[in-house]
Enzyme design. Structure first.
Site: not given
Ligand code: AP5
Length: 239
Positions: A41, A116, A155, A188, A199
């Site tokens: 996203k 969400r 990431r 992160r 998650r």
């Protein structure tokens, strides 16, 4: 005082002016990007933002900024975020209500990571209805869970802009450094295999029903393909 643009090359200025003129002729658009953590996203948003002259509102980025600034909202959100759980609906709805009224959002917005829950979706619909507006498209990024571990654990992020890199799939030009600003990239705190499980569980139980809520506006995207191929499918969906 006028801004000093003497250092900006003329062709860059002309390009920006032409872009702004083109933006004036683009239709308004309100788009939701929905999908599990690491589905792309944030990666696809800058291109959509530029092509459709929209603002990009990522609740995760807004919450991380509040956590970094140690605001009361950030302190409240931090515990849930570190555990991979969702923060309260009221917090994120308040953030989005305010953010969508910025001048930058005059032609519409991309919502990345919001809504969400179905409660958030209903509150968003009510908020937009009061303004005589509605959601135009919901892009559903589909990636099998098994691929997301590698995407998320590899990431690297530029905290100032939210730009995402990947050590294997989308490395920066210089390791550990943002391509645009030259500033350091970070990992992160929630990008580890354990928190990802929580998650993903939150996504499947609380966010999947949002896709059903918007069933008539949903375009399903096969997002386990190279970034450029995903971008082409998005361009077609929003044409
Ligand atoms: P948030 O920041 O929204 O995280 P997320 O939804 O888990 O999404 P990500 O940012 O992890 O993934 P992405 O889809 O943007 O992936 P990216 O493009 O970077 O939320 C964090 C937390 O905040 C939540 O857990 C929750 O606590 C809270 N929160 C936020 N919003 C909330 C809300 N509305 N309500 C309640 N709580 C909320 O890509 C990932 C990696 O893959 C990158 O390294 C990238 O380079 C790479 N990549 C991207 N596309 C491809 C591709 N096609 N092929 C190969 N690699 C790719």
């Amino acid at each position: 005082m006028p801004i000093d643009l003497s250092e900006v090359p003329t062709h860059e200025l002309m390009k920006e002016i032409q872009h702004r003129l083109d933006c004036g002729n683009k239709p308004d658009k309100r788009v939701i990007l929905i999908g599990p953590p690491g589905c792309g996203k944030g990666t696809q948003s800058p291109r959509i933002k530029y092509e459709h002259c929209l603002c990009h509102l990522a609740t995760g980025d807004m919450l991380r900024a509040a956590v970094a600034a140690k605001t009361p909202l950030g302190l409240e959100a931090k515990k849930a975020m570190d555990a991979g759980a969702l923060v309260s609906d009221d917090i994120v709805v308040g953030l989005i209500e305010e953010a969508t009224q910025q001048p930058e959002c005059a032609k519409g917005f991309i919502l990345d990571g919001f809504p969400r829950t179905v409660v958030q979706a209903k509150k968003l619909d009510e908020m937009l209805a009061k303004r005589g507006q509605g959601i135009d498209k919901v892009l559903d990024f589909v990636v099998p869970d098994a691929l997301l571990v590698e995407r998320v654990t590899g990431r690297w992020v530029h905290p100032g802009s939210g730009r995402s890199y990947h050590e294997k799939f989308a490395p920066p030009k210089v390791t550990g450094v943002d391509d645009i600003t030259g500033e350091p990239l970070i990992k992160r705190k929630d990008d580890n295999a354990d928190t990802l499980k929580a998650r993903l569980a939150a996504f499947h139980s609380q966010t999947t029903p949002v896709i059903e809520h918007y069933a008539k506006k949903v375009v399903v995207l096969k997002a386990d393909r190279p970034q450029d191929e995903v971008a082409r499918s998005i361009a077609a969906a929003l044409a």
